[in-house]
Design an enzyme around this catalytic site. Structure first.
Site, PDB file in Angstrom:
ATOM      1  N   HIS A   1       0.826  -1.211   0.000  1.00  0.00           N
ATOM      2  CA  HIS A   1       0.000   0.000   0.000  1.00  0.00           C
ATOM      3  C   HIS A   1       0.867   1.270   0.000  1.00  0.00           C
ATOM      4  O   HIS A   1       0.457   2.309   0.516  1.00  0.00           O
ATOM      5  CB  HIS A   1      -0.914  -0.002   1.227  1.00  0.00           C
ATOM      6  CG  HIS A   1      -1.925  -1.106   1.215  1.00  0.00           C
ATOM      7  ND1 HIS A   1      -2.619  -1.515   2.350  1.00  0.00           N
ATOM      8  CD2 HIS A   1      -2.372  -1.888   0.192  1.00  0.00           C
ATOM      9  CE1 HIS A   1      -3.449  -2.497   2.019  1.00  0.00           C
ATOM     10  NE2 HIS A   1      -3.310  -2.747   0.730  1.00  0.00           N
TER      11      HIS A   1
HETATM   12  C1  LIG Z   1      -0.527  -7.049  -5.739  1.00  0.00           C
HETATM   13  C2  LIG Z   1      -1.217  -5.862  -5.127  1.00  0.00           C
HETATM   14  C3  LIG Z   1      -2.415  -6.056  -4.434  1.00  0.00           C
HETATM   15  C4  LIG Z   1      -3.050  -4.953  -3.852  1.00  0.00           C
HETATM   16  N1  LIG Z   1      -4.279  -5.134  -3.279  1.00  0.00           N
HETATM   17  C5  LIG Z   1      -4.988  -4.040  -2.873  1.00  0.00           C
HETATM   18  C6  LIG Z   1      -6.333  -4.168  -2.463  1.00  0.00           C
HETATM   19  O1  LIG Z   1      -6.944  -5.231  -2.545  1.00  0.00           O
HETATM   20  N2  LIG Z   1      -6.970  -3.049  -1.995  1.00  0.00           N
HETATM   21  C7  LIG Z   1      -6.341  -1.836  -1.915  1.00  0.00           C
HETATM   22  O2  LIG Z   1      -6.951  -0.880  -1.431  1.00  0.00           O
HETATM   23  N3  LIG Z   1      -5.082  -1.680  -2.384  1.00  0.00           N
HETATM   24  C8  LIG Z   1      -4.417  -2.743  -2.888  1.00  0.00           C
HETATM   25  N4  LIG Z   1      -3.170  -2.578  -3.425  1.00  0.00           N
HETATM   26  C9  LIG Z   1      -2.669  -1.216  -3.567  1.00  0.00           C
HETATM   27  C10 LIG Z   1      -3.377  -0.451  -4.689  1.00  0.00           C
HETATM   28  O3  LIG Z   1      -3.698  -1.302  -5.765  1.00  0.00           O
HETATM   29  C11 LIG Z   1      -2.444   0.670  -5.147  1.00  0.00           C
HETATM   30  O4  LIG Z   1      -2.161   1.500  -4.018  1.00  0.00           O
HETATM   31  C12 LIG Z   1      -3.036   1.554  -6.234  1.00  0.00           C
HETATM   32  O5  LIG Z   1      -3.465   0.775  -7.331  1.00  0.00           O
HETATM   33  C13 LIG Z   1      -1.962   2.549  -6.654  1.00  0.00           C
HETATM   34  O6  LIG Z   1      -2.426   3.336  -7.716  1.00  0.00           O
HETATM   35  P1  LIG Z   1      -1.419   4.343  -8.434  1.00  0.00           P
HETATM   36  O7  LIG Z   1      -2.174   4.988  -9.524  1.00  0.00           O
HETATM   37  O8  LIG Z   1      -0.789   5.188  -7.385  1.00  0.00           O
HETATM   38  O9  LIG Z   1      -0.239   3.438  -9.011  1.00  0.00           O
HETATM   39  P2  LIG Z   1      -0.290   2.111 -10.005  1.00  0.00           P
HETATM   40  O10 LIG Z   1      -1.711   1.662 -10.056  1.00  0.00           O
HETATM   41  O11 LIG Z   1       0.733   1.241  -9.490  1.00  0.00           O
HETATM   42  O12 LIG Z   1       0.041   2.729 -11.402  1.00  0.00           O
HETATM   43  C14 LIG Z   1       1.315   3.128 -11.834  1.00  0.00           C
HETATM   44  C15 LIG Z   1       1.403   2.872 -13.327  1.00  0.00           C
HETATM   45  O13 LIG Z   1       2.492   3.612 -13.854  1.00  0.00           O
HETATM   46  C16 LIG Z   1       3.179   2.803 -14.789  1.00  0.00           C
HETATM   47  N5  LIG Z   1       4.552   3.309 -14.860  1.00  0.00           N
HETATM   48  C17 LIG Z   1       5.532   3.208 -13.927  1.00  0.00           C
HETATM   49  N6  LIG Z   1       6.653   3.829 -14.351  1.00  0.00           N
HETATM   50  C18 LIG Z   1       6.373   4.328 -15.572  1.00  0.00           C
HETATM   51  C19 LIG Z   1       7.132   5.067 -16.529  1.00  0.00           C
HETATM   52  N7  LIG Z   1       8.406   5.422 -16.275  1.00  0.00           N
HETATM   53  N8  LIG Z   1       6.543   5.400 -17.701  1.00  0.00           N
HETATM   54  C20 LIG Z   1       5.260   5.060 -17.970  1.00  0.00           C
HETATM   55  N9  LIG Z   1       4.496   4.355 -17.100  1.00  0.00           N
HETATM   56  C21 LIG Z   1       5.040   4.008 -15.910  1.00  0.00           C
HETATM   57  C22 LIG Z   1       3.074   1.407 -14.224  1.00  0.00           C
HETATM   58  O14 LIG Z   1       3.289   0.427 -15.229  1.00  0.00           O
HETATM   59  C23 LIG Z   1       1.649   1.407 -13.681  1.00  0.00           C
HETATM   60  O15 LIG Z   1       0.702   0.980 -14.633  1.00  0.00           O
HETATM   61  C24 LIG Z   1      -2.484  -3.652  -3.981  1.00  0.00           C
HETATM   62  C25 LIG Z   1      -1.275  -3.471  -4.670  1.00  0.00           C
HETATM   63  C26 LIG Z   1      -0.653  -4.564  -5.249  1.00  0.00           C
HETATM   64  C27 LIG Z   1       0.634  -4.341  -5.992  1.00  0.00           C
END
Ligand SMILES: Cc1cc2nc3c(=O)[nH]c(=O)nc-3n(C[C@H](O)[C@H](O)[C@H](O)COP(=O)(O)OP(=O)(O)OC[C@H]3O[C@@H](n4cnc5c(N)ncnc54)[C@H](O)[C@@H]3O)c2cc1C
Length: 497
Positions: free
Chosen positions: A428
């Site tokens: 998280h």
């Molecule tokens: C396995 C797993 C299970 C989880 N389960 C839960 C759950 O059940 N409930 C919950 O509340 N939270 C859960 N979490 C946490 C939650 O899913 C994340 O906190 C949330 O999805 C984060 O969203 P975000 O947009 O910050 O980042 P992300 O959703 O991680 O998105 C980042 C994106 O940026 C892309 N990226 C990275 N670097 C670059 C770059 N240089 N150029 C272009 N693209 C790039 C990546 O490929 C990715 O698609 C889980 C996380 C994981 C990993």
């Protein structure tokens, strides 16, 4: 170099927040939006592979084509390789489907100018369609993109049912709706899930893929952004690598949504971060911002092994109910992790104990300037007495519940020498490029998510959270992006008036 493109807004990373941002910002037909995602992309809802849709499994096992990994030190001497989503939809495309809102008091740590609970509640509500008839409608949405539902009592896994009974028998209140503000008092309840008809509905499925026909929106997969481009103190675009070829996209507005590990890494590689660290790596300093990558928070999780007496195959979600007691969240997983994640070695069935308000603060730093090399992530979990005590108490509570009459006929609980030994992380990670007041030199962003010292550059992902909420962050990540998109739209409306 391949070609130079232009977009009014570039969104870097098509994860949970990036998909919401690209969708909402492209509602204005006069604004061109380009979303660059490092992992694979899809052309329609039906193009998303079954492995990503199937909510009964987490497609994050060894060799997964939907994840990237990084090496982490959870605490001194405890290393792990950790996966995050690297695909359209991001970590939300591969996660457990738990979709629980932060509590009202979690927002006390956020800038009150924009992020008080009263101000964010409409965006939680607007982001969802809560499909359950039993919930109080005043807290819930009926028209938002994310479907939310709880596993009904009759369909729950036996372990979920018995765990809930054990918690109620032990005196914990039953919470009918963990997404109502009243639930912050604690107790046991069914987990709100963004799972509909067995499908994990990521932000890609809910927000982005249905509107891909917009003329002003482009989504490009397999495009890794390697650095930001500046003219003086203004961002003017990004460089990316697509199929081994360098691309440039010019833009006056760049939104970093690369997730809480890669957003700080990208800022550091682009010269925004602690000056000493940048100089040591030979990176020229654009902005000396001491908080980039430093002071992040997450939820340590300890696994309590159990041996169910009868194991029946199930397609239940990984987690159907949780108990909140003090600072811990107890998670009776419905099956062994090697049954949830293909390719994992056989391990015990466990109940998880997550520490939801941990004092540990971690750091993310570059090893070198290679844009394809993940940074080093150090968590400092359970290094304070207060955290160790809270976690020990949480494990003891979990074991007491498991030994109660309602559960002891269903599971055996093997003895353990060190209750904290099976340490993991809840995945998280938040707060690695935090919002905060200007008086706090470690805050990287202002209350509108603008990177201090650079015009036109925003961070919109869980990096920006001041601290990880005391519940899983996914529902809050979606709300957060909705709120920032609205702040930007509001800014546009004022500029036009
Ligand atoms: C396995 C797993 C299970 C989880 N389960 C839960 C759950 O059940 N409930 C919950 O509340 N939270 C859960 N979490 C946490 C939650 O899913 C994340 O906190 C949330 O999805 C984060 O969203 P975000 O947009 O910050 O980042 P992300 O959703 O991680 O998105 C980042 C994106 O940026 C892309 N990226 C990275 N670097 C670059 C770059 N240089 N150029 C272009 N693209 C790039 C990546 O490929 C990715 O698609 C889980 C996380 C994981 C990993």
């Amino acid at each position: 170099m391949n070609r130079i493109e232009y977009a009014d807004v570039v969104v870097v990373g098509g994860g949970s927040c990036g998909c919401v941002m690209a969708s909402r910002l492209s509602e204005n037909p006069d604004r061109s939006v380009l979303l660059l995602e490092a992992g694979p992309s899809f052309s329609s809802v039906t193009d998303v592979p079954a492995a990503l849709r199937d909510a009964s499994m987490l497609p994050i096992g060894p060799g997964s084509e939907w994840t990237g990994t990084y090496s982490a030190e959870l605490t001194s001497g405890v290393g792990r390789t950790i996966a995050r989503g690297r695909v359209l939809g991001g970590s939300g495309a591969v996660n457990g489907g738990y979709f629980v809102r932060a509590t009202p008091s979690d927002f006390d740590a956020w800038p009150q100018s924009v992020w008080s609970f009263d101000q964010v509640l409409p965006f939680y509500i607007g982001s969802e369609t809560d499909l359950d008839s039993g919930v109080a409608r005043r807290w819930h949405g009926s028209y938002g993109p994310m479907p939310v539902a709880r596993t009904p009592e009759r369909a729950r896994h036996l372990l979920t049912t018995e765990f809930m009974k054990a918690a109620v028998n032990a005196g914990f209140p039953m919470q009918d709706d963990l997404n109502s503000p009243d639930a912050s008092a604690g107790g046991v309840g069914a987990v709100p899930l963004n799972i509909h008809n067995g499908i994990r509905v990521s932000a890609a499925l809910a927000y982005l893929l249905p509107i891909l026909n917009r003329q002003n929106l482009r989504v490009q997969g397999d495009s890794t952004v390697t650095s930001l481009m500046f003219h003086g103190s203004k961002v003017i675009g990004v460089e990316s690598i697509v199929d081994g070829v360098r691309n440039v996209v010019r833009s006056d507005t760049v939104i970093l949504s690369a997730g809480a590990v890669h957003t700080p890494a990208l800022l550091l590689r682009s010269g925004i971060g602690p000056a000493d660290d940048l100089v040591a790596l030979g990176i020229s300093v654009e902005v000396d911002s001491p908080g980039v990558g430093r002071g992040f928070s997450d939820h340590p999780e300890v696994a309590v092994p159990i041996t169910p007496m009868n194991e029946t195959p199930t397609a239940s979600p990984a987690l159907e109910a949780v108990l909140h007691s003090g600072d811990v969240e107890i998670r009776p997983y419905t099956r062994r992790f090697d049954r949830l994640i293909a390719g994992l070695a056989h391990g015990p069935h466990v109940v998880g104990v997550g520490l939801m308000r941990s004092t540990s603060r971690g750091s993310i730093g570059l090893r070198n300037t290679d844009p394809f090399e993940a940074p080093d992530v150090v968590y400092h979990y359970l290094e304070s007495d207060v955290d160790r005590r809270a976690m020990r108490d949480g494990v003891a509570l979990a074991r007491d519940l498991l030994a109660s009459p309602s559960m002891s006929s269903k599971v055996e609980v093997p003895s353990i020498d060190d209750p904290l030994a099976a340490l993991g992380t809840s995945l998280h990670l938040s707060g690695s490029a935090r919002m905060g007041p200007e008086s706090d030199s470690t805050s990287v962003l202002d209350d509108h998510c603008r990177v201090r010292g650079v015009d036109g550059l925003f961070v919109v992902d869980t990096s920006a959270f001041p601290v990880v909420p005391s519940r899983g962050p996914h529902a809050t990540a979606i709300m957060f992006a909705e709120r920032v998109a609205d702040l930007i739209a509001d800014h546009d409306r004022r500029a036009e008036a």
